[in-house]
Design a protein around this motif. Sequence first.
Motif, PDB file in Angstrom:
ATOM      1  N   ARG A   1      24.519  -7.200 -49.895  1.00  0.00           N
ATOM      2  CA  ARG A   1      23.907  -6.545 -51.054  1.00  0.00           C
ATOM      3  C   ARG A   1      24.942  -6.125 -52.082  1.00  0.00           C
ATOM      4  N   VAL A   2      26.082  -5.599 -51.609  1.00  0.00           N
ATOM      5  CA  VAL A   2      27.078  -5.067 -52.542  1.00  0.00           C
ATOM      6  C   VAL A   2      28.437  -5.751 -52.455  1.00  0.00           C
ATOM      7  N   LEU A   3      28.687  -6.522 -51.394  1.00  0.00           N
ATOM      8  CA  LEU A   3      29.973  -7.213 -51.258  1.00  0.00           C
ATOM      9  C   LEU A   3      29.756  -8.680 -50.895  1.00  0.00           C
ATOM     10  N   ALA A   4      30.656  -9.502 -51.408  1.00  0.00           N
ATOM     11  CA  ALA A   4      30.680 -10.918 -51.048  1.00  0.00           C
ATOM     12  C   ALA A   4      32.113 -11.279 -50.687  1.00  0.00           C
ATOM     13  N   VAL A   5      32.268 -12.104 -49.657  1.00  0.00           N
ATOM     14  CA  VAL A   5      33.581 -12.557 -49.216  1.00  0.00           C
ATOM     15  C   VAL A   5      33.566 -14.078 -49.239  1.00  0.00           C
ATOM     16  N   ALA A   6      34.630 -14.666 -49.805  1.00  0.00           N
ATOM     17  CA  ALA A   6      34.697 -16.130 -49.913  1.00  0.00           C
ATOM     18  C   ALA A   6      36.138 -16.584 -49.810  1.00  0.00           C
ATOM     19  N   GLU A   7      36.295 -17.887 -49.589  1.00  0.00           N
ATOM     20  CA  GLU A   7      37.633 -18.468 -49.585  1.00  0.00           C
ATOM     21  C   GLU A   7      37.626 -19.750 -50.393  1.00  0.00           C
ATOM     22  N   ALA A   8      38.794 -20.084 -50.919  1.00  0.00           N
ATOM     23  CA  ALA A   8      38.955 -21.319 -51.688  1.00  0.00           C
ATOM     24  C   ALA A   8      40.225 -22.025 -51.225  1.00  0.00           C
ATOM     25  N   LEU A   9      40.119 -23.324 -51.061  1.00  0.00           N
ATOM     26  CA  LEU A   9      41.280 -24.173 -50.824  1.00  0.00           C
ATOM     27  C   LEU A   9      41.522 -24.951 -52.099  1.00  0.00           C
ATOM     28  N   ILE A  10      42.772 -24.980 -52.542  1.00  0.00           N
ATOM     29  CA  ILE A  10      43.131 -25.662 -53.789  1.00  0.00           C
ATOM     30  C   ILE A  10      43.937 -26.906 -53.455  1.00  0.00           C
ATOM     31  N   PHE A  11      43.570 -28.017 -54.082  1.00  0.00           N
ATOM     32  CA  PHE A  11      44.210 -29.314 -53.877  1.00  0.00           C
ATOM     33  C   PHE A  11      44.635 -29.907 -55.214  1.00  0.00           C
ATOM     34  N   SER A  12      45.695 -30.690 -55.209  1.00  0.00           N
ATOM     35  CA  SER A  12      45.977 -31.553 -56.350  1.00  0.00           C
ATOM     36  C   SER A  12      44.942 -32.667 -56.325  1.00  0.00           C
ATOM     37  N   ASP A  13      44.432 -33.040 -57.489  1.00  0.00           N
ATOM     38  CA  ASP A  13      43.423 -34.098 -57.558  1.00  0.00           C
ATOM     39  C   ASP A  13      43.952 -35.356 -56.879  1.00  0.00           C
ATOM     40  N   GLY A  14      43.207 -35.862 -55.918  1.00  0.00           N
ATOM     41  CA  GLY A  14      43.609 -37.043 -55.161  1.00  0.00           C
ATOM     42  C   GLY A  14      44.428 -36.735 -53.925  1.00  0.00           C
ATOM     43  N   GLY A  15      44.864 -35.497 -53.751  1.00  0.00           N
ATOM     44  CA  GLY A  15      45.669 -35.110 -52.593  1.00  0.00           C
ATOM     45  C   GLY A  15      44.796 -34.669 -51.433  1.00  0.00           C
ATOM     46  N   GLN A  16      45.347 -34.778 -50.223  1.00  0.00           N
ATOM     47  CA  GLN A  16      44.586 -34.397 -49.039  1.00  0.00           C
ATOM     48  C   GLN A  16      45.002 -33.052 -48.460  1.00  0.00           C
ATOM     49  N   ASP A  17      46.234 -32.624 -48.738  1.00  0.00           N
ATOM     50  CA  ASP A  17      46.718 -31.360 -48.192  1.00  0.00           C
ATOM     51  C   ASP A  17      46.574 -30.255 -49.234  1.00  0.00           C
ATOM     52  N   PRO A  18      46.055 -29.093 -48.822  1.00  0.00           N
ATOM     53  CA  PRO A  18      45.901 -28.000 -49.790  1.00  0.00           C
ATOM     54  C   PRO A  18      47.253 -27.494 -50.286  1.00  0.00           C
ATOM     55  N   VAL A  19      47.280 -27.095 -51.557  1.00  0.00           N
ATOM     56  CA  VAL A  19      48.486 -26.505 -52.136  1.00  0.00           C
ATOM     57  C   VAL A  19      48.425 -24.980 -52.069  1.00  0.00           C
ATOM     58  N   ALA A  20      47.208 -24.426 -51.939  1.00  0.00           N
ATOM     59  CA  ALA A  20      47.056 -22.974 -51.832  1.00  0.00           C
ATOM     60  C   ALA A  20      45.736 -22.662 -51.133  1.00  0.00           C
ATOM     61  N   ARG A  21      45.703 -21.465 -50.550  1.00  0.00           N
ATOM     62  CA  ARG A  21      44.486 -20.943 -49.924  1.00  0.00           C
ATOM     63  C   ARG A  21      44.301 -19.522 -50.409  1.00  0.00           C
ATOM     64  N   CYS A  22      43.092 -19.191 -50.803  1.00  0.00           N
ATOM     65  CA  CYS A  22      42.825 -17.866 -51.357  1.00  0.00           C
ATOM     66  C   CYS A  22      41.574 -17.288 -50.707  1.00  0.00           C
ATOM     67  N   SER A  23      41.613 -15.999 -50.397  1.00  0.00           N
ATOM     68  CA  SER A  23      40.410 -15.296 -49.954  1.00  0.00           C
ATOM     69  C   SER A  23      40.205 -14.109 -50.877  1.00  0.00           C
ATOM     70  N   MET A  24      38.948 -13.835 -51.182  1.00  0.00           N
ATOM     71  CA  MET A  24      38.615 -12.742 -52.102  1.00  0.00           C
ATOM     72  C   MET A  24      37.360 -12.035 -51.655  1.00  0.00           C
ATOM     73  N   THR A  25      37.304 -10.763 -52.016  1.00  0.00           N
ATOM     74  CA  THR A  25      36.095  -9.964 -51.854  1.00  0.00           C
ATOM     75  C   THR A  25      35.663  -9.541 -53.251  1.00  0.00           C
ATOM     76  N   TYR A  26      34.373  -9.665 -53.513  1.00  0.00           N
ATOM     77  CA  TYR A  26      33.782  -9.282 -54.785  1.00  0.00           C
ATOM     78  C   TYR A  26      32.799  -8.150 -54.568  1.00  0.00           C
ATOM     79  N   SER A  27      32.735  -7.254 -55.545  1.00  0.00           N
ATOM     80  CA  SER A  27      31.721  -6.209 -55.571  1.00  0.00           C
ATOM     81  C   SER A  27      30.588  -6.688 -56.462  1.00  0.00           C
ATOM     82  N   ILE A  28      29.368  -6.576 -55.951  1.00  0.00           N
ATOM     83  CA  ILE A  28      28.181  -6.973 -56.701  1.00  0.00           C
ATOM     84  C   ILE A  28      27.515  -5.703 -57.208  1.00  0.00           C
ATOM     85  N   PRO A  29      27.322  -5.587 -58.535  1.00  0.00           N
ATOM     86  CA  PRO A  29      26.732  -4.352 -59.061  1.00  0.00           C
ATOM     87  C   PRO A  29      25.283  -4.181 -58.605  1.00  0.00           C
ATOM     88  N   PRO A  30      24.817  -2.939 -58.521  1.00  0.00           N
ATOM     89  CA  PRO A  30      23.413  -2.712 -58.150  1.00  0.00           C
ATOM     90  C   PRO A  30      22.472  -3.286 -59.211  1.00  0.00           C
TER      91      PRO A  30
END
Length: 139
Positions: free
Chosen positions: A109-138
């Motif tokens: 209801r108020v928080l979301a947690v997600a992750e993203a893997l970043i790749f160079s276009d055409g590449g198979q190995d990720p260049v970065a990994r990010c996790s974030m938490t977001y606050s969702i307003p009421p």
Amino acid sequence: MEIVMDAAALNGFLAREFPQVAGSYRVERSDAAGILARLAVDEAHLRPGGTVSGPSMFALADLAIYCAILARIGPVALAVTTNASIDFMRKPAAGRDLLAECRLLKLGRVLAVAEALIFSDGGQDPVARCSMTYSIPPK
């Protein structure tokens, strides 16, 4: 989870609410698996040595995760990042766009947690990994 906003709706939202990113960042896919977002890399995103800067990769991850949340809850402009962690794992390929594959791990209801893997276009190995938490307003 049901998709409320597809890629076209998310890109339209970004163009209206965040015109400063509309030229560089784009959602390519929004479906049950998550989001695929692209950074069209140009000179403004490079650091000395010809590689993409960390802040540009972070911005791509933040945009992808934000859009993954909006794809499920609709256009809530005031959802904000409350926590973020990024691991830079390897140098992105020179002269290639970056792609962020993002998935939601938790959507509450108020928080979301997600992750993203970043790749160079055409590449198979990720260049970065990010996790974030977001606050969702009421509602």
